[in-house]
Design a protein around this motif. Structure first.
Motif, PDB file in Angstrom:
ATOM      1  N   LYS A  42      33.606  25.630  48.766  1.00  0.00           N
ATOM      2  CA  LYS A  42      32.270  26.086  48.384  1.00  0.00           C
ATOM      3  C   LYS A  42      31.389  26.303  49.607  1.00  0.00           C
ATOM      4  O   LYS A  42      30.569  27.209  49.636  1.00  0.00           O
ATOM      5  CB  LYS A  42      31.616  25.039  47.462  1.00  0.00           C
ATOM      6  CG  LYS A  42      32.057  25.154  46.017  1.00  0.00           C
ATOM      7  CD  LYS A  42      31.371  26.313  45.333  1.00  0.00           C
ATOM      8  CE  LYS A  42      31.978  26.630  43.994  1.00  0.00           C
ATOM      9  NZ  LYS A  42      32.018  25.504  43.072  1.00  0.00           N
ATOM     10  N   ALA A  95       5.542  -0.163  18.376  1.00  0.00           N
ATOM     11  CA  ALA A  95       6.125   1.056  17.813  1.00  0.00           C
ATOM     12  C   ALA A  95       6.891   1.847  18.871  1.00  0.00           C
ATOM     13  O   ALA A  95       7.783   2.624  18.535  1.00  0.00           O
ATOM     14  CB  ALA A  95       5.025   1.928  17.205  1.00  0.00           C
ATOM     15  N   THR A  98      11.504   0.966  20.301  1.00  0.00           N
ATOM     16  CA  THR A  98      12.756   1.683  20.063  1.00  0.00           C
ATOM     17  C   THR A  98      12.822   3.000  20.834  1.00  0.00           C
ATOM     18  O   THR A  98      13.830   3.272  21.494  1.00  0.00           O
ATOM     19  CB  THR A  98      12.943   1.913  18.557  1.00  0.00           C
ATOM     20  OG1 THR A  98      12.771   0.677  17.888  1.00  0.00           O
ATOM     21  CG2 THR A  98      14.314   2.460  18.256  1.00  0.00           C
ATOM     22  N   PRO A  99      11.767   3.848  20.784  1.00  0.00           N
ATOM     23  CA  PRO A  99      11.855   5.084  21.572  1.00  0.00           C
ATOM     24  C   PRO A  99      12.074   4.812  23.055  1.00  0.00           C
ATOM     25  O   PRO A  99      12.820   5.538  23.707  1.00  0.00           O
ATOM     26  CB  PRO A  99      10.493   5.747  21.339  1.00  0.00           C
ATOM     27  CG  PRO A  99      10.002   5.197  20.064  1.00  0.00           C
ATOM     28  CD  PRO A  99      10.536   3.821  19.966  1.00  0.00           C
ATOM     29  N   THR A 110      22.861  10.320  30.389  1.00  0.00           N
ATOM     30  CA  THR A 110      22.890  11.777  30.523  1.00  0.00           C
ATOM     31  C   THR A 110      22.766  12.197  31.988  1.00  0.00           C
ATOM     32  O   THR A 110      23.510  13.069  32.464  1.00  0.00           O
ATOM     33  CB  THR A 110      21.743  12.392  29.707  1.00  0.00           C
ATOM     34  OG1 THR A 110      21.760  11.825  28.407  1.00  0.00           O
ATOM     35  CG2 THR A 110      21.885  13.891  29.612  1.00  0.00           C
ATOM     36  N   VAL A 114      25.261  14.456  34.036  1.00  0.00           N
ATOM     37  CA  VAL A 114      24.827  15.733  34.617  1.00  0.00           C
ATOM     38  C   VAL A 114      25.079  15.713  36.121  1.00  0.00           C
ATOM     39  O   VAL A 114      25.565  16.702  36.703  1.00  0.00           O
ATOM     40  CB  VAL A 114      23.344  15.980  34.286  1.00  0.00           C
ATOM     41  CG1 VAL A 114      22.831  17.178  35.068  1.00  0.00           C
ATOM     42  CG2 VAL A 114      23.169  16.230  32.802  1.00  0.00           C
ATOM     43  N   VAL A 117      28.698  16.427  36.753  1.00  0.00           N
ATOM     44  CA  VAL A 117      29.072  17.817  36.489  1.00  0.00           C
ATOM     45  C   VAL A 117      28.494  18.716  37.578  1.00  0.00           C
ATOM     46  O   VAL A 117      29.174  19.618  38.088  1.00  0.00           O
ATOM     47  CB  VAL A 117      28.572  18.241  35.089  1.00  0.00           C
ATOM     48  CG1 VAL A 117      28.812  19.728  34.881  1.00  0.00           C
ATOM     49  CG2 VAL A 117      29.281  17.439  34.018  1.00  0.00           C
ATOM     50  N   VAL A 118      27.250  18.445  37.969  1.00  0.00           N
ATOM     51  CA  VAL A 118      26.634  19.268  39.013  1.00  0.00           C
ATOM     52  C   VAL A 118      27.415  19.116  40.315  1.00  0.00           C
ATOM     53  O   VAL A 118      27.683  20.099  41.023  1.00  0.00           O
ATOM     54  CB  VAL A 118      25.151  18.876  39.193  1.00  0.00           C
ATOM     55  CG1 VAL A 118      24.584  19.526  40.453  1.00  0.00           C
ATOM     56  CG2 VAL A 118      24.349  19.303  37.986  1.00  0.00           C
ATOM     57  N   LYS A 121      30.483  21.156  40.072  1.00  0.00           N
ATOM     58  CA  LYS A 121      30.196  22.588  40.134  1.00  0.00           C
ATOM     59  C   LYS A 121      29.789  23.024  41.545  1.00  0.00           C
ATOM     60  O   LYS A 121      30.137  24.105  42.001  1.00  0.00           O
ATOM     61  CB  LYS A 121      29.073  22.934  39.148  1.00  0.00           C
ATOM     62  CG  LYS A 121      29.565  23.037  37.713  1.00  0.00           C
ATOM     63  CD  LYS A 121      28.393  23.190  36.779  1.00  0.00           C
ATOM     64  CE  LYS A 121      28.808  23.688  35.414  1.00  0.00           C
ATOM     65  NZ  LYS A 121      29.289  25.057  35.411  1.00  0.00           N
TER      66      LYS A 121
ATOM     67  N   PRO B 270       9.443   3.867  14.068  1.00  0.00           N
ATOM     68  CA  PRO B 270       9.806   3.497  15.431  1.00  0.00           C
ATOM     69  C   PRO B 270      10.584   4.593  16.143  1.00  0.00           C
ATOM     70  O   PRO B 270      10.656   4.612  17.352  1.00  0.00           O
ATOM     71  CB  PRO B 270      10.662   2.248  15.254  1.00  0.00           C
ATOM     72  CG  PRO B 270      10.443   1.802  13.870  1.00  0.00           C
ATOM     73  CD  PRO B 270      10.064   3.013  13.080  1.00  0.00           C
ATOM     74  N   PHE B 298      26.455  21.407  26.195  1.00  0.00           N
ATOM     75  CA  PHE B 298      26.951  20.725  27.387  1.00  0.00           C
ATOM     76  C   PHE B 298      28.371  21.193  27.719  1.00  0.00           C
ATOM     77  O   PHE B 298      28.703  21.461  28.882  1.00  0.00           O
ATOM     78  CB  PHE B 298      26.943  19.208  27.179  1.00  0.00           C
ATOM     79  CG  PHE B 298      25.733  18.540  27.741  1.00  0.00           C
ATOM     80  CD1 PHE B 298      25.601  18.369  29.118  1.00  0.00           C
ATOM     81  CD2 PHE B 298      24.731  18.079  26.915  1.00  0.00           C
ATOM     82  CE1 PHE B 298      24.476  17.753  29.645  1.00  0.00           C
ATOM     83  CE2 PHE B 298      23.611  17.461  27.445  1.00  0.00           C
ATOM     84  CZ  PHE B 298      23.480  17.301  28.804  1.00  0.00           C
ATOM     85  N   TRP B 301      28.349  24.570  29.212  1.00  0.00           N
ATOM     86  CA  TRP B 301      27.809  24.534  30.573  1.00  0.00           C
ATOM     87  C   TRP B 301      28.858  24.004  31.556  1.00  0.00           C
ATOM     88  O   TRP B 301      29.042  24.527  32.653  1.00  0.00           O
ATOM     89  CB  TRP B 301      26.562  23.664  30.595  1.00  0.00           C
ATOM     90  CG  TRP B 301      26.012  23.417  31.955  1.00  0.00           C
ATOM     91  CD1 TRP B 301      25.546  24.345  32.828  1.00  0.00           C
ATOM     92  CD2 TRP B 301      25.881  22.147  32.596  1.00  0.00           C
ATOM     93  NE1 TRP B 301      25.121  23.735  33.988  1.00  0.00           N
ATOM     94  CE2 TRP B 301      25.309  22.387  33.871  1.00  0.00           C
ATOM     95  CE3 TRP B 301      26.174  20.843  32.213  1.00  0.00           C
ATOM     96  CZ2 TRP B 301      25.047  21.358  34.772  1.00  0.00           C
ATOM     97  CZ3 TRP B 301      25.898  19.812  33.094  1.00  0.00           C
ATOM     98  CH2 TRP B 301      25.350  20.077  34.368  1.00  0.00           C
ATOM     99  N   SER B 306      30.773  28.631  37.944  1.00  0.00           N
ATOM    100  CA  SER B 306      29.514  28.516  38.683  1.00  0.00           C
ATOM    101  C   SER B 306      29.407  29.641  39.699  1.00  0.00           C
ATOM    102  O   SER B 306      30.374  30.271  40.039  1.00  0.00           O
ATOM    103  CB  SER B 306      29.443  27.164  39.393  1.00  0.00           C
ATOM    104  OG  SER B 306      30.592  27.007  40.202  1.00  0.00           O
TER     105      SER B 306
END
Lengths: 374, 306
Positions: A42, A95, A98-99, A110, A114, A117-118, A121, B270, B298, B301, B306
């Motif tokens: 590359k 509240a 959880t989020p 994630t 990513v 994978v990047v 690539k 929640p 995903f 991708w 690339s």
């Protein structure tokens, strides 16, 4: 051109000593019958600004993953997680619990993916290689020698002629395996007919024990509280879910809870409006007390709680498959997949003015089963 | 009239009926024949004695009647007369065509309102269900007409007047004096137990409602205020069963309201979005559609050159 196994290069230890890493890598390919058709790096010129940018992009993803992971750990340990009502101070923080742990955990995983994978690539070379595929079994020499090796091992350990050890070991392992199999299958086996006439399929907790009166009891939401039902408690056009109660159970929270949670104990006590015309089932004409009718809550189709009571149309609906039962006609099914009427509990009012069950249901409650007479 | 020789009252005598009525011994008003030395009483004396005896008898009978007679079983207008009159005016201009001039109902249009009480009026009118837009499976919640909007002072006053008028005609359950936050009990956990036992069958465990038979439906509880939830339990509007105060005590009703308020209208989500609050079906569909799309994205991708 590809090399077949026969013309694989002969390489000695001395040759390997003299080879450069590149030559060794090529030798590995050759030994595996792999031919590299195209291999383009590359970044042929190292140290360009574009390369550095690509490197930073990958590192950024991994750094983001690390930060999210750290945030997840901290939130998991320190964020307030105990229930707060929406009208209490601290509800917003609760509240968000959880989020926040979900988002930080998700971002950590994630971003890590990513980043990988990047990296692939941006930095992996464009590479096309072909490996030859060999059909058929191993060659004759290899097969013969392996068998001979195994046979020799059997002789050396004397296992080949120790039949007593072989059989006893076989018995031990076989029976142990059988035990494991039984342990796996046994929980699936139940005998609902255990107890003959008094089997769980035939009787419900409304069956009197030692002739003790079975009262109708409501659930007040307070564990251990006993609230019995009187006719004047219900307005016309109302429904109350009731559970069996015997004086012996008073104070015994476990028994009281068991009566509430038993799958076949829930009964709907319904007070009809007095102007309704009621059709009673033959043989069950005296099961009601005035305008009060008690039916099992368990749908006769598949056992859901059929308690959606429309007091204007006097229908009971089951939410699972939309069966409908008409209360004014002995709760017979008028719509949906259910085919049998809801069983009716015979009730009366005792000297003290409390509702009591005169007996258990005279038929099994809930869905049909093979032995059930229709 | 000469005195009777016998101590028995003369059955046909002038005072005979009086003796029987008052139960007085005849000797008290008629001289005994043995005491003949006494001068026979004059006619005036006898008349006065008779009048006193008659008066006493009437008084006793009247007193007994007052003490033991049952209360009249007729509906009596009670409360503030002016309020009721104002309510009647509102009734005559908004409700009369379906519920009739005497609240007796009109065939195929509307039921009788006698005995439904103040609670039912408040629930139906403040939630906009009444006046009805059209005859259909059930009355739908809609913004209340301006005259009865509980958020305005005039609307609240009109609601009170209309309720008072209906309450004055046959009585019925009444709404609690407390409103708003004061109607929320202090044990929403117990309220949740009771809600799941009594209400969740139709309204779902988060108060989102469910379909019933023939176009009817249990509504969502999101827009209902505390008084509306309370009066709905008390009056059993439309398909809903009634929950009298002996079945669910006022404290239990308030706990249920506290629970409903804590889980409806976007509270207690929640995950950030309740996805309709109808259980695993919606959640599964969202996870399947969105989650799978993201996964495929995903994969594309990763596989792309690339």
């Amino acid at each position: 051109m590809t090399l077949s196994r026969q013309d694989r290069p002969e390489v000695t230890a001395a040759d390997v000593e003299d080879m450069t890493p590149e030559q060794l890598a090529r030798l590995a390919h050759d030994l595996d019958d792999v031919e590299v058709i195209h291999n383009q790096r590359k970044w042929p010129v190292p140290g360009t600004r574009a390369e550095k940018r690509a490197e930073r992009a990958v590192a950024l993803w991994f750094a983001l993953s690390a930060l999210s992971g750290l945030a997840f750990v901290l939130a998991f340990i320190f964020w307030p997680y105990e229930y707060r009502s929406p009208f209490e101070k601290g509800y917003t923080a609760y509240a968000l619990y959880t989020p926040i742990i979900g988002a930080t955990f998700g971002l950590a995983v994630t971003a890590m993916g990513v980043g990988m994978v990047v990296y692939v690539k941006k930095f992996f070379p464009d590479d096309v290689s072909v490996q030859q595929r060999h059909d058929g079994a191993s060659d004759e020499v290899a097969r013969k020698t392996v068998l001979a090796q195994l046979a020799e091992a059997g002789q050396d350990t004397t296992l080949a002629r120790r039949s007593m050890i072989k059989r006893s070991a076989g018995a031990a392992m076989g029976i142990f395996g059988l035990g494991l199999g039984i342990a796996a299958v046994a929980p699936l086996v139940r005998n609902p007919w255990k107890g003959g006439d008094q089997a769980a399929l035939w009787v419900t907790p409304w069956a009197p024990v030692d002739g003790e009166t079975v009262y109708l009891r409501r659930d007040t939401g307070i564990l251990g509280e006993v609230s019995l039902v009187r006719p004047e408690d219900l307005a016309a056009g109302s429904l109350e879910t009731v559970f069996p109660f015997r004086e012996e159970e008073r104070g015994d929270e476990e028994a009281l809870l068991h009566a509430q949670r038993a799958s076949d104990a829930s009964v709907m006590l319904i007070r009809l409006r007095p102007d309704l015309e009621v059709l009673k089932r033959s043989g069950q004409e005296d099961f009601n007390y005035g305008d009060f009718y008690a039916y099992s809550k368990i749908c006769t189709h598949l056992g859901c709680p059929a308690s959606l009571y429309e007091q204007q149309t006097s229908r009971l609906l089951c939410p699972c498959h939309q069966s409908q039962f008409l209360v004014t006609q002995y709760a017979r099914p008028v719509f949906g997949p259910a085919t049998r009427a809801l069983p009716q509990l015979p009730i009366a009012v005792n000297d003290e003015g409390y509702f009591v069950a005169r007996s258990d249901f005279i038929e099994p409650v809930g869905p049909a089963f093979w032995e059930r007479r229709p | 009239m000469s005195p009777t020789p016998s101590p028995e009252p003369a059955p046909n005598g002038r005072e005979g009926w009086l003796y029987q009525l008052t139960g007085m011994a005849p000797t008290m008003t008629t001289p005994s024949p043995q005491k003949s030395t006494m001068r026979p009483r004059s006619q005036l004396q006898r008349r006065v004695a008779s009048a006193i005896a008659l008066g006493l008898g009437l008084l006793t009978a009247g007193g007994l009647y007052t003490a033991f007679a049952p209360q009249p079983q007729v509906a009596l207008a009670q409360g503030d007369g002016a309020l009721i009159a104002a309510g009647q005016e509102l009734f005559d201009s908004h409700c009369i065509s379906c519920h009739g001039p005497n609240l007796q109902g009109v065939q195929d249009r509307g039921p009788s309102l006698i005995g439904v009480g103040d609670a039912a009026v408040y629930f139906q009118v403040s939630s906009g269900r009444m006046p009805l837009a059209r005859q259909e499976a059930q009355a739908q919640r809609k913004p209340p007409i301006p005259q009865f909007d509980p958020h305005t002072e005039q609307g609240q006053a009109n609601l009170d007047a209309l309720s008072a008028f209906v309450q004055a005609n046959g009585g019925g359950p009444t709404r609690p004096p407390a409103t708003g936050v004061d109607l929320r009990g202090d044990n929403p956990a117990r309220g949740g137990e009771l809600f799941r036992l009594n209400c969740a069958g139709c309204h779902n465990f988060t108060g989102t409602g469910i379909a019933l038979s023939s176009g009817k439906a249990a509504p969502t509880l999101d827009p209902a205020n505390e008084s509306q939830i309370y009066t709905a339990m008390l009056s059993g509007p439309q398909s809903m069963p009634k929950f009298s105060d002996r079945q669910l005590t006022p404290e239990e009703k308030q706990d249920i309201i506290a629970y409903v308020k804590s889980v409806t209208d976007g509270n207690n989500n929640p995950g950030g979005n309740g996805l309709g609050g109808i259980g695993p079906t919606a959640e599964g569909v969202i996870a399947f559609v969105i989650g799978l799309s993201v996964m495929i994205g995903f994969a594309l991708w990763m596989g792309a050159r690339s």
